[in-house]
Design an enzyme around this catalytic site. Sequence first.
Site, PDB file in Angstrom:
ATOM      1  N   HIS A   1       0.953  -1.242   0.520  1.00  0.00           N
ATOM      2  CA  HIS A   1       0.248  -0.103  -0.021  1.00  0.00           C
ATOM      3  C   HIS A   1       1.333   1.213   0.095  1.00  0.00           C
ATOM      4  O   HIS A   1       2.186   1.029  -0.292  1.00  0.00           O
ATOM      5  CB  HIS A   1      -0.989  -0.331   1.331  1.00  0.00           C
ATOM      6  CG  HIS A   1      -0.378  -0.218   2.552  1.00  0.00           C
ATOM      7  ND1 HIS A   1      -0.011   0.866   2.599  1.00  0.00           N
ATOM      8  CD2 HIS A   1      -0.249  -0.918   3.709  1.00  0.00           C
ATOM      9  CE1 HIS A   1       0.506   0.661   4.515  1.00  0.00           C
ATOM     10  NE2 HIS A   1       0.302  -0.753   4.161  1.00  0.00           N
TER      11      HIS A   1
ATOM     12  N   HIS B   1       4.221   1.922   2.087  1.00  0.00           N
ATOM     13  CA  HIS B   1       5.075   1.018   2.152  1.00  0.00           C
ATOM     14  C   HIS B   1       5.876   1.428   0.449  1.00  0.00           C
ATOM     15  O   HIS B   1       7.301   1.560   0.519  1.00  0.00           O
ATOM     16  CB  HIS B   1       4.697  -0.348   0.932  1.00  0.00           C
ATOM     17  CG  HIS B   1       4.045  -1.409   2.608  1.00  0.00           C
ATOM     18  ND1 HIS B   1       3.050  -1.972   1.623  1.00  0.00           N
ATOM     19  CD2 HIS B   1       4.048  -1.687   3.053  1.00  0.00           C
ATOM     20  CE1 HIS B   1       2.337  -2.253   2.777  1.00  0.00           C
ATOM     21  NE2 HIS B   1       3.255  -2.504   4.103  1.00  0.00           N
TER      22      HIS B   1
ATOM     23  N   CYS C   1       1.134  -7.095  21.728  1.00  0.00           N
ATOM     24  CA  CYS C   1       0.144  -7.092  20.669  1.00  0.00           C
ATOM     25  C   CYS C   1       0.748  -8.098  19.136  1.00  0.00           C
ATOM     26  O   CYS C   1       1.964  -7.321  19.249  1.00  0.00           O
ATOM     27  CB  CYS C   1       0.045  -5.565  20.388  1.00  0.00           C
ATOM     28  SG  CYS C   1      -0.628  -5.187  18.802  1.00  0.00           S
TER      29      CYS C   1
ATOM     30  N   CYS D   1       1.527  -5.875  16.167  1.00  0.00           N
ATOM     31  CA  CYS D   1       2.928  -4.822  16.950  1.00  0.00           C
ATOM     32  C   CYS D   1       4.310  -6.732  16.938  1.00  0.00           C
ATOM     33  O   CYS D   1       5.449  -5.615  16.449  1.00  0.00           O
ATOM     34  CB  CYS D   1       3.659  -4.491  17.862  1.00  0.00           C
ATOM     35  SG  CYS D   1       2.323  -2.625  18.447  1.00  0.00           S
TER      36      CYS D   1
ATOM     37  N   CYS E   1      -3.851  -0.524  22.623  1.00  0.00           N
ATOM     38  CA  CYS E   1      -2.438  -0.952  21.798  1.00  0.00           C
ATOM     39  C   CYS E   1      -2.664   0.671  20.611  1.00  0.00           C
ATOM     40  O   CYS E   1      -3.616   1.104  19.897  1.00  0.00           O
ATOM     41  CB  CYS E   1      -2.092  -1.857  20.609  1.00  0.00           C
ATOM     42  SG  CYS E   1      -0.776  -1.035  19.276  1.00  0.00           S
TER      43      CYS E   1
ATOM     44  N   HIS F   1      -2.883   0.106  16.776  1.00  0.00           N
ATOM     45  CA  HIS F   1      -3.742  -1.243  16.285  1.00  0.00           C
ATOM     46  C   HIS F   1      -5.322  -1.049  16.628  1.00  0.00           C
ATOM     47  O   HIS F   1      -6.446  -1.546  16.812  1.00  0.00           O
ATOM     48  CB  HIS F   1      -3.219  -2.577  15.981  1.00  0.00           C
ATOM     49  CG  HIS F   1      -2.182  -3.082  15.527  1.00  0.00           C
ATOM     50  ND1 HIS F   1      -0.148  -2.677  16.466  1.00  0.00           N
ATOM     51  CD2 HIS F   1      -1.544  -2.846  14.629  1.00  0.00           C
ATOM     52  CE1 HIS F   1       0.027  -2.565  14.797  1.00  0.00           C
ATOM     53  NE2 HIS F   1       0.115  -3.020  13.779  1.00  0.00           N
TER      54      HIS F   1
ATOM     55  N   LYS G   1      -5.062   9.130  10.248  1.00  0.00           N
ATOM     56  CA  LYS G   1      -4.422   8.017   9.867  1.00  0.00           C
ATOM     57  C   LYS G   1      -5.217   7.359   8.380  1.00  0.00           C
ATOM     58  O   LYS G   1      -5.597   7.389   8.521  1.00  0.00           O
ATOM     59  CB  LYS G   1      -4.080   7.033  10.717  1.00  0.00           C
ATOM     60  CG  LYS G   1      -2.581   6.379  10.558  1.00  0.00           C
ATOM     61  CD  LYS G   1      -2.681   5.722  11.336  1.00  0.00           C
ATOM     62  CE  LYS G   1      -1.373   4.716  11.853  1.00  0.00           C
ATOM     63  NZ  LYS G   1      -1.113   3.636  12.231  1.00  0.00           N
TER      64      LYS G   1
ATOM     65  N   LYS H   1      -8.494   0.906   7.163  1.00  0.00           N
ATOM     66  CA  LYS H   1      -9.408   0.209   5.702  1.00  0.00           C
ATOM     67  C   LYS H   1     -11.106   0.572   6.032  1.00  0.00           C
ATOM     68  O   LYS H   1     -11.649   0.966   5.527  1.00  0.00           O
ATOM     69  CB  LYS H   1      -9.254  -0.811   5.908  1.00  0.00           C
ATOM     70  CG  LYS H   1      -8.397  -1.591   4.892  1.00  0.00           C
ATOM     71  CD  LYS H   1      -8.464  -3.260   4.721  1.00  0.00           C
ATOM     72  CE  LYS H   1      -7.194  -3.409   4.065  1.00  0.00           C
ATOM     73  NZ  LYS H   1      -6.973  -4.593   4.348  1.00  0.00           N
TER      74      LYS H   1
HETATM   75  N1  MSP Z   1       8.053  -6.429   9.167  1.00  0.00           N
HETATM   76  C1  MSP Z   1       8.206  -5.223   9.695  1.00  0.00           C
HETATM   77  C2  MSP Z   1       9.731  -4.718   9.618  1.00  0.00           C
HETATM   78  C3  MSP Z   1      10.664  -4.773   9.853  1.00  0.00           C
HETATM   79  S1  MSP Z   1      12.432  -4.546   9.152  1.00  0.00           S
HETATM   80  C4  MSP Z   1      13.371  -5.405   9.989  1.00  0.00           C
HETATM   81  C5  MSP Z   1       7.164  -3.676   9.190  1.00  0.00           C
HETATM   82  N2  MSP Z   1       6.503  -3.825   8.196  1.00  0.00           N
HETATM   83  S2  MSP Z   1       5.052  -3.654   7.349  1.00  0.00           S
HETATM   84  O1  MSP Z   1       4.935  -3.599   6.366  1.00  0.00           O
HETATM   85  O2  MSP Z   1       3.867  -3.368   8.665  1.00  0.00           O
HETATM   86  O3  MSP Z   1       5.696  -2.088   7.131  1.00  0.00           O
HETATM   87  C6  MSP Z   1       7.179  -1.549   7.447  1.00  0.00           C
HETATM   88  C7  MSP Z   1       6.809  -0.005   7.874  1.00  0.00           C
HETATM   89  O4  MSP Z   1       6.393   0.701   5.955  1.00  0.00           O
HETATM   90  C8  MSP Z   1       6.404   1.056   7.886  1.00  0.00           C
HETATM   91  O5  MSP Z   1       7.837   1.194   8.991  1.00  0.00           O
HETATM   92  C9  MSP Z   1       6.575   2.618   7.840  1.00  0.00           C
HETATM   93  O6  MSP Z   1       7.968   2.079   6.719  1.00  0.00           O
HETATM   94  C10 MSP Z   1       5.820   2.037   6.090  1.00  0.00           C
HETATM   95  N3  MSP Z   1       4.199   2.515   6.966  1.00  0.00           N
HETATM   96  C11 MSP Z   1       2.843   1.791   6.663  1.00  0.00           C
HETATM   97  N4  MSP Z   1       2.189   2.419   6.844  1.00  0.00           N
HETATM   98  C12 MSP Z   1       2.938   3.906   6.270  1.00  0.00           C
HETATM   99  C13 MSP Z   1       1.893   5.344   6.658  1.00  0.00           C
HETATM  100  N5  MSP Z   1       0.924   5.497   6.079  1.00  0.00           N
HETATM  101  N6  MSP Z   1       3.036   5.955   5.520  1.00  0.00           N
HETATM  102  C14 MSP Z   1       4.187   5.931   5.355  1.00  0.00           C
HETATM  103  N7  MSP Z   1       4.708   4.955   5.818  1.00  0.00           N
HETATM  104  C15 MSP Z   1       3.340   3.813   6.256  1.00  0.00           C
HETATM  105  O7  MSP Z   1       6.734  -3.096  10.103  1.00  0.00           O
END
Ligand code: MSP
Length: 634
Positions: free
Chosen positions: A30, A33, A138, A141, A155, A158, A307, A310
């Site tokens: 999304h 990411h 959690c 997390c 949390c 979440h 934020k 969904k």
């Molecule tokens: N798997 C762990 C990371 C392990 S690294 C050794 C994780 N994954 S995650 O898929 O949940 O999210 C990773 C990253 O996605 C977050 O740290 C952040 O960088 C990004 N984001 C998720 N939602 C976001 C937004 N709404 N806005 C910007 N970035 C955010 O955590």
Amino acid sequence: MDAEPGRVVYAMAKTFYVTTPIYYVNAEPHIGHAYTTINADFLARWKRLDGYDTFFLTGTDEHGEKIAQAAAKAGKEPQKFVDEVSAKFKRAWQTLHISYDDFIRTTEPRHKRVVQLYLQEIYDRGDIYYGEYEGLYCVGCERFLTEKELVDGKCPDHGIEPEPRREGNYFFKMEKYRAWLRDHINKHPGFIRPERYRNEVLSILSEPIGDLSISRPKSRVTWGIELPWDPEHVTYVWFDALLNYVSALGYPDGEKYKKYWPAAQHMIGKDILKTHAVFWPTMLKAGDVEIYKHLNVGGHLLADGRKMSKSLGNVINPFEWSEKYGPDAVRYYLLKETPYGLDGVVSEKGLIERYNADLANDLGNLLQRVRTMVSKYLGGKLQKREPGPAEEEVVRTSSSLAARVREFVDDLKFNQALEEVLQFVRLLNRYVNERAPWKIKDEDELNRVLYTVIDGLRTVAVLLEPAMPVKMAELRAALGLGELSVADVTEWGGLPDGHRLPEEAPILFPKIETGKERSQPEKAQAGTISYDDFAKLDLRVAEVKSVEKHPNADRLLVIRLDVGGEERTVVGGLAAHYKPEELVGKKVVLLANLKPRKLRGVVSQGMLLAAGGEGGTLALLTPEREVEPGSKIS
Ligand code: MSP
């Protein structure tokens, strides 16, 4: 060397290693990411263009309870499920032109091998012991939360109550390294950037952090990597995941590991600060491995000031945008819109406005106009003529542009790096308008002016390439140029004498038509308002959590508020009236449903009510008795 250790070492060694978080495969790719990955890609591409031997790593995090649950929900075997979702991430990154050098998956043998090796290593060193653990877990997390981290018992990330759990776990002696880590952060100011996050980590480290539970009993979780000395337990998912940054390089003796570690910069989102700033360095220290150079922490993207989630139905799909407007437009917009490190508000309307203003109008039109003139007046061929006094500003700006962009990029000010280039494009537009080639009769003079602009566009094509790789390759093609690097644009006049522009070139950035008429100015209000009008205001009590000076404006403060569990940032013209530290802890009145707007680059999500000002004393309104943050004012 101590002031900026990272930068000096890179300049000598010329290697650069940048990583994204590895993404959980329980969700489809999304915009969050995409945002983190685009920031990392921008940095990687810039460093490559700037002559660094660069390695860019991304990947997927595929173990743990959360993933096993998602697989079960989808009715699939975990491995099949993670294979499918991981492939989706790869496809997503292809769509957005992410130039990763390697994609690590934590279910790969090369990763599992390193996790087991590393665990055994620190077990043998005596830094792992067995004990009972009781706490609040959690699953979102994938970690135990402390009471302090909870908001209303839930949390904060979440919105669910963590479950009480008691189980036999192996523990990593993390507390043992707390003093060392604090000292390291104090000695290396740029280790965690931007500074607000460094302060957050120092505050975590000012109290005991305890030891870290690093295993889960197999009786409960099977989807993980077994502990090498006790196969009845699997490795805690964060301990497994963080090691991807070295397993992908072939720790401990791989060539890449020797070459790129520890010249690493990890790019993460602020939600995973603690794991990267506390767990990871202490894990490295325990294994006697040098720690990474920089942790770069990005803010979150918000949809409409809230934020994305969904349940609110405000989730933005960047891949839809990419299909409609092209991947480079999405990349440019996300990089340009928000100062790195702060939360940003994005919208489709914002993307269209930014694209039309910067790319279609300023850059695209300029290219079109000068290409036409070169073809019409000079038959497509440019003679190099030395610049005169009228070219002075363009030549000076052009020659120093790469150095300024480099400085902004090194400081993680990606939006300012791009703005600097756009300012130069606007300067070129002014220069063309002032010099008015259509009025010039003298051929030398015509060549001088048009050469100068095309040479300027050559510089632009290189410096915007990390943001828009495909579009800038098209721009270079429209200018008749092949691949170039930053070193090629550090001086004016790199375009050869007698250079020919190709006859045909597609329009680089066609304007996006929205079909909407400009809105009419609002009608003046009558003298009174109805109760319904008043009821539209969402006024709430908020507590000031932290305050900083605005990075770009002396008058403004950036104030972080707690509005009953929800975090908001408000930018206010209070700097002349309050010192930042005076405000922390105060309860104030927030107009919470004011449309978010950007004040000198920082998004303000509401407004604080105050009395007075206008040259005299200004006083913030505060509730007269103790009330909870978030309380509604009516
Ligand atoms: N798997 C762990 C990371 C392990 S690294 C050794 C994780 N994954 S995650 O898929 O949940 O999210 C990773 C990253 O996605 C977050 O740290 C952040 O960088 C990004 N984001 C998720 N939602 C976001 C937004 N709404 N806005 C910007 N970035 C955010 O955590």
